[in-house]
Design a protein around this motif. Structure first.
Motif, PDB file in Angstrom:
ATOM      1  N   THR A  70       0.844  -1.186   0.000  1.00  0.00           N
ATOM      2  CA  THR A  70       0.000   0.000   0.000  1.00  0.00           C
ATOM      3  C   THR A  70       0.885   1.244   0.000  1.00  0.00           C
ATOM      4  O   THR A  70       2.064   1.184   0.384  1.00  0.00           O
ATOM      5  CB  THR A  70      -0.893   0.040   1.249  1.00  0.00           C
ATOM      6  N   PRO A  71       0.345   2.389  -0.414  1.00  0.00           N
ATOM      7  CA  PRO A  71       1.143   3.618  -0.357  1.00  0.00           C
ATOM      8  C   PRO A  71       1.683   3.901   1.038  1.00  0.00           C
ATOM      9  O   PRO A  71       2.814   4.382   1.183  1.00  0.00           O
ATOM     10  CB  PRO A  71       0.152   4.702  -0.815  1.00  0.00           C
ATOM     11  N   GLU A  72       0.888   3.598   2.061  1.00  0.00           N
ATOM     12  CA  GLU A  72       1.339   3.848   3.433  1.00  0.00           C
ATOM     13  C   GLU A  72       2.555   2.994   3.783  1.00  0.00           C
ATOM     14  O   GLU A  72       3.506   3.464   4.431  1.00  0.00           O
ATOM     15  CB  GLU A  72       0.202   3.579   4.418  1.00  0.00           C
ATOM     16  N   VAL A  73       2.552   1.742   3.343  1.00  0.00           N
ATOM     17  CA  VAL A  73       3.688   0.850   3.598  1.00  0.00           C
ATOM     18  C   VAL A  73       4.903   1.320   2.800  1.00  0.00           C
ATOM     19  O   VAL A  73       6.038   1.304   3.300  1.00  0.00           O
ATOM     20  CB  VAL A  73       3.331  -0.607   3.255  1.00  0.00           C
ATOM     21  N   ILE A  74       4.676   1.745   1.577  1.00  0.00           N
ATOM     22  CA  ILE A  74       5.779   2.239   0.744  1.00  0.00           C
ATOM     23  C   ILE A  74       6.444   3.447   1.409  1.00  0.00           C
ATOM     24  O   ILE A  74       7.676   3.533   1.479  1.00  0.00           O
ATOM     25  CB  ILE A  74       5.278   2.596  -0.667  1.00  0.00           C
ATOM     26  N   VAL A  75       5.644   4.372   1.917  1.00  0.00           N
ATOM     27  CA  VAL A  75       6.196   5.534   2.609  1.00  0.00           C
ATOM     28  C   VAL A  75       7.040   5.103   3.801  1.00  0.00           C
ATOM     29  O   VAL A  75       8.163   5.577   3.993  1.00  0.00           O
ATOM     30  CB  VAL A  75       5.073   6.490   3.072  1.00  0.00           C
TER      31      VAL A  75
END
Length: 213
Positions: A70-75
């Protein structure tokens, strides 16, 4: 204290690009992350992510490379790369320690005002040993606004207990320097090769330090 022609009682320092030589890792972070995941990054990926902010940039990476995260994990995983750099590689800016020692000897109170969250930045401060010079670390997330407004500088100044006109802000980023200058702070601009607008920063500054690293 009269420091290089400025009467000051307090000093507020940006961290990335000012205290430490770290803007390169931030500006190349998307590429570093993509390579870590086994992708060959587009040459424009860093600029795209930088221009759109971390979360939107992460969504872009997910879409372009078909990442499962997810974008949150990528960040968070990109932040983890920065933290590792802070812990193992980051170096202080040339000449900054001498300035901190001069200000400390003159009784000037100092704190940090950074766009980087404290949980990340403290790793760089501890690695370099610069943490001992500062009374407190303020970050934009903590105060609720970025450096497009002067809230972080005013919050830091209020903590120091100094007047605006007797407080100096050290910055390498033009947009942040504009904010501090417009709010009435004295300004020390620091050259960073990763930051555009250095000619304007020099003209805006009460003192401009043309450091090469």
């Amino acid at each position: 204290m009269n420091w290089r022609g400025m009467e000051i009682d307090g000093a507020i320092f940006d961290m990335d690009g000012t205290l430490i030589d770290s803007m390169g890792v931030w500006r190349n972070l998307a590429e570093l992350y993509a390579r870590k995941k086994g992708f060959v990054p587009d040459p424009r990926v860093d600029d795209t992510v930088w221009d759109h902010g971390m979360l939107n940039g992460a969504a872009y990476l997910k879409k372009v490379y078909g990442m499962e995260e997810t974008p949150e994990v990528i960040v968070q995983e990109m932040f983890d790369l920065v933290v590792r750099f802070y812990r193992e590689q980051v170096q202080e800016r040339e000449g900054i320690r001498k300035i901190l020692e001069e200000l400390t000897a003159g009784g000037v109170r100092m704190c940090i005002a950074s766009a980087t969250d404290e949980w990340m930045g403290k790793n760089a401060m501890e690695r370099t040993g610069l943490d001992r010079f500062f009374e407190k670390y303020f970050c934009c997330r903590q105060v609720g606004e970025g450096k497009e407004t002067d809230r972080i500088y005013q919050t830091a100044r209020e903590f120091l207990g100094t007047e605006v006109e007797r407080t100096v802000v050290f910055e390498d980023a033009l947009y942040a320097a504009r904010t501090a200058s417009a709010a009435g702070f004295k300004l020390v601009g620091i050259r960073d090769a990763w930051e555009p607008g250095q000619e304007e920063l020099s003209g805006l500054s009460d003192l401009y330090l043309d450091w090469k690293n």
